[in-house]
Motif scaffolding. Structure first.
Motif, PDB file in Angstrom:
ATOM      1  N   PHE A   1      -7.757  -3.440   4.720  1.00 32.16           N
ATOM      2  CA  PHE A   1      -7.535  -4.518   3.750  1.00 32.16           C
ATOM      3  C   PHE A   1      -8.136  -4.154   2.398  1.00 32.16           C
ATOM      4  CE2 PHE A   1      -9.041  -8.515   1.816  1.00 32.16           C
ATOM      5  CZ  PHE A   1      -7.831  -9.171   1.683  1.00 32.16           C
ATOM      6  N   LEU A   2      -9.330  -3.625   2.384  1.00 34.51           N
ATOM      7  CA  LEU A   2     -10.016  -3.333   1.130  1.00 34.51           C
ATOM      8  C   LEU A   2      -9.591  -2.010   0.509  1.00 34.51           C
ATOM      9  CD1 LEU A   2     -13.582  -4.521   2.152  1.00 34.51           C
ATOM     10  CD2 LEU A   2     -11.945  -5.717   0.688  1.00 34.51           C
ATOM     11  N   SER A   3      -8.901  -1.161   1.277  1.00 33.23           N
ATOM     12  CA  SER A   3      -8.573   0.164   0.778  1.00 33.23           C
ATOM     13  C   SER A   3      -7.255   0.224   0.008  1.00 33.23           C
ATOM     14  CB  SER A   3      -8.527   1.167   1.931  1.00 33.23           C
ATOM     15  OG  SER A   3      -7.430   0.867   2.775  1.00 33.23           O
ATOM     16  N   ASN A   4      -6.510  -0.865  -0.062  1.00 39.26           N
ATOM     17  CA  ASN A   4      -5.219  -0.813  -0.726  1.00 39.26           C
ATOM     18  C   ASN A   4      -5.136  -1.869  -1.822  1.00 39.26           C
ATOM     19  OD1 ASN A   4      -2.534  -0.857  -1.481  1.00 39.26           O
ATOM     20  ND2 ASN A   4      -1.847  -0.271   0.547  1.00 39.26           N
ATOM     21  N   ALA A   5      -5.018  -1.412  -3.041  1.00 37.91           N
ATOM     22  CA  ALA A   5      -4.944  -2.347  -4.164  1.00 37.91           C
ATOM     23  C   ALA A   5      -3.556  -2.961  -4.309  1.00 37.91           C
ATOM     24  CB  ALA A   5      -5.327  -1.624  -5.449  1.00 37.91           C
ATOM     25  N   ASN A   6      -2.548  -2.428  -3.615  1.00 35.63           N
ATOM     26  CA  ASN A   6      -1.183  -2.928  -3.720  1.00 35.63           C
ATOM     27  C   ASN A   6      -0.834  -3.878  -2.587  1.00 35.63           C
ATOM     28  OD1 ASN A   6      -0.589  -1.415  -6.026  1.00 35.63           O
ATOM     29  ND2 ASN A   6      -0.248   0.400  -4.768  1.00 35.63           N
ATOM     30  N   ALA A   7      -1.727  -4.723  -2.218  1.00 34.61           N
ATOM     31  CA  ALA A   7      -1.514  -5.616  -1.085  1.00 34.61           C
ATOM     32  C   ALA A   7      -0.399  -6.608  -1.349  1.00 34.61           C
ATOM     33  CB  ALA A   7      -2.786  -6.369  -0.781  1.00 34.61           C
ATOM     34  N   GLN A   8       0.319  -6.958  -0.294  1.00 29.04           N
ATOM     35  CA  GLN A   8       1.383  -7.945  -0.395  1.00 29.04           C
ATOM     36  C   GLN A   8       1.004  -9.236   0.313  1.00 29.04           C
ATOM     37  OE1 GLN A   8       4.417  -7.070  -1.866  1.00 29.04           O
ATOM     38  NE2 GLN A   8       5.324  -9.074  -1.664  1.00 29.04           N
TER      39      GLN A   8
ATOM     40  N   TYR B   1      -1.598  -7.315   8.021  1.00 24.20           N
ATOM     41  CA  TYR B   1      -1.746  -7.068   6.598  1.00 24.20           C
ATOM     42  C   TYR B   1      -0.546  -6.257   6.114  1.00 24.20           C
ATOM     43  CZ  TYR B   1      -4.175  -5.848   2.284  1.00 24.20           C
ATOM     44  OH  TYR B   1      -4.544  -5.710   0.977  1.00 24.20           O
ATOM     45  N   ASP B   2       0.144  -6.749   5.110  1.00 20.30           N
ATOM     46  CA  ASP B   2       1.293  -6.050   4.546  1.00 20.30           C
ATOM     47  C   ASP B   2       0.855  -5.279   3.308  1.00 20.30           C
ATOM     48  OD1 ASP B   2       2.795  -7.325   6.462  1.00 20.30           O
ATOM     49  OD2 ASP B   2       3.470  -8.905   5.116  1.00 20.30           O
ATOM     50  N   PHE B   3       1.327  -4.038   3.203  1.00 20.47           N
ATOM     51  CA  PHE B   3       0.962  -3.167   2.087  1.00 20.47           C
ATOM     52  C   PHE B   3       2.094  -3.036   1.087  1.00 20.47           C
ATOM     53  CE2 PHE B   3      -1.692  -1.743   5.539  1.00 20.47           C
ATOM     54  CZ  PHE B   3      -2.904  -1.532   4.929  1.00 20.47           C
ATOM     55  N   GLY B   4       1.718  -2.706  -0.129  1.00 22.91           N
ATOM     56  CA  GLY B   4       2.658  -2.285  -1.140  1.00 22.91           C
ATOM     57  C   GLY B   4       3.602  -3.346  -1.656  1.00 22.91           C
ATOM     58  N   GLN B   5       4.236  -3.003  -2.715  1.00 28.99           N
ATOM     59  CA  GLN B   5       5.251  -3.851  -3.320  1.00 28.99           C
ATOM     60  C   GLN B   5       6.619  -3.442  -2.779  1.00 28.99           C
ATOM     61  OE1 GLN B   5       4.319  -6.383  -5.206  1.00 28.99           O
ATOM     62  NE2 GLN B   5       2.226  -5.725  -4.925  1.00 28.99           N
ATOM     63  N   LYS B   6       7.492  -4.394  -2.635  1.00 31.54           N
ATOM     64  CA  LYS B   6       8.821  -4.149  -2.093  1.00 31.54           C
ATOM     65  C   LYS B   6       9.558  -3.057  -2.887  1.00 31.54           C
ATOM     66  CE  LYS B   6      12.735  -7.000  -1.449  1.00 31.54           C
ATOM     67  NZ  LYS B   6      13.237  -8.327  -1.288  1.00 31.54           N
ATOM     68  N   GLU B   7       9.387  -3.034  -4.190  1.00 26.08           N
ATOM     69  CA  GLU B   7      10.090  -2.059  -5.013  1.00 26.08           C
ATOM     70  C   GLU B   7       9.670  -0.622  -4.696  1.00 26.08           C
ATOM     71  OE1 GLU B   7       8.141  -4.661  -6.525  1.00 26.08           O
ATOM     72  OE2 GLU B   7       9.898  -5.939  -6.383  1.00 26.08           O
ATOM     73  N   LYS B   8       8.442  -0.435  -4.217  1.00 20.85           N
ATOM     74  CA  LYS B   8       7.947   0.910  -3.921  1.00 20.85           C
ATOM     75  C   LYS B   8       8.584   1.518  -2.684  1.00 20.85           C
ATOM     76  CE  LYS B   8       3.419   2.190  -5.014  1.00 20.85           C
ATOM     77  NZ  LYS B   8       1.976   2.069  -4.804  1.00 20.85           N
ATOM     78  N   TYR B   9       8.893   0.690  -1.694  1.00 21.47           N
ATOM     79  CA  TYR B   9       9.343   1.197  -0.400  1.00 21.47           C
ATOM     80  C   TYR B   9      10.758   0.737  -0.042  1.00 21.47           C
ATOM     81  CZ  TYR B   9       4.348   1.931  -0.071  1.00 21.47           C
ATOM     82  OH  TYR B   9       3.072   2.316  -0.319  1.00 21.47           O
TER      83      TYR B   9
END
Length: 169
Positions: A26-33, A58-66
């Motif tokens: 959770f703390l390691s990803n600044a692009n949290a969704q 926990y969902d990661f990243g922005q939809k546009e990235k993936y």
């Protein structure tokens, strides 16, 4: 005494490890969704082995990235000290105020005092149907199945359901 602490708190040590791993992710990803907390019934279709469970995703990243696929990770622990931690992907389909989210991922299963699923590597498929309220919250009902895809000598699987609250960042 130390003996009493170990005897009394041993079942909770596994949960502490899962929470530590989850918080690190959770703390390691600044692009949290989004973050999802769920309660439910693990293996509800097996009268002898059903057990309540607590799950965090926990969902990661922005939809546009993936593209359409969102990377996700999570873990659960049951009342019988069985635990599962996974990483996978999910897709969100928005249907007005509702959201349909199928997901899939491999993970590590530890039996604890719960059901023997036949292998440590288990695959989780899940479908959630949620209702969006406000700009960043969702209540949902989910159904999931855990299976080792016949990698072990036996593959009894486990069907579970859960009710969850999600917050989107």
């Amino acid at each position: 005494s130390l003996f009493f602490y170990i005897k009394c708190c041993k079942p909770y040590m596994k949960m502490k490890k899962l929470i530590t791993i989850f918080l690190f992710a959770f703390l390691s990803n600044a692009n949290a969704q989004g973050l999802k907390i769920a309660v439910g019934m693990f293996d509800f279709s097996d009268d002898g082995m059903r057990s309540s469970m607590l799950e965090m995703n926990y969902d990661f990243g922005q939809k546009e990235k993936y593209g359409i696929l969102k990377p996700t990770t999570g873990a659960f622990i049951t009342q019988d000290s069985a635990s599962y931690a996974f990483i996978g992907g999910k897709v969100d389909f928005k249907l007005g105020p509702f959201i349909l989210s199928p997901s899939f991922g491999p993970g590590y299963y530890d039996q604890g005092n719960g059901k023997d699923l036949g292998h440590a590597l288990e695959f989780k498929s899940q479908i959630d149907l949620g209702f969006n309220f406000g700009r960043s919250s969702n209540l949902s009902f989910g159904y999931s199945h855990l299976s080792n895809a016949s990698l072990g000598d036996k593959n009894p699987g486990a069907n579970s359901y859960s009710f969850s609250l999600s917050h989107i960042f």
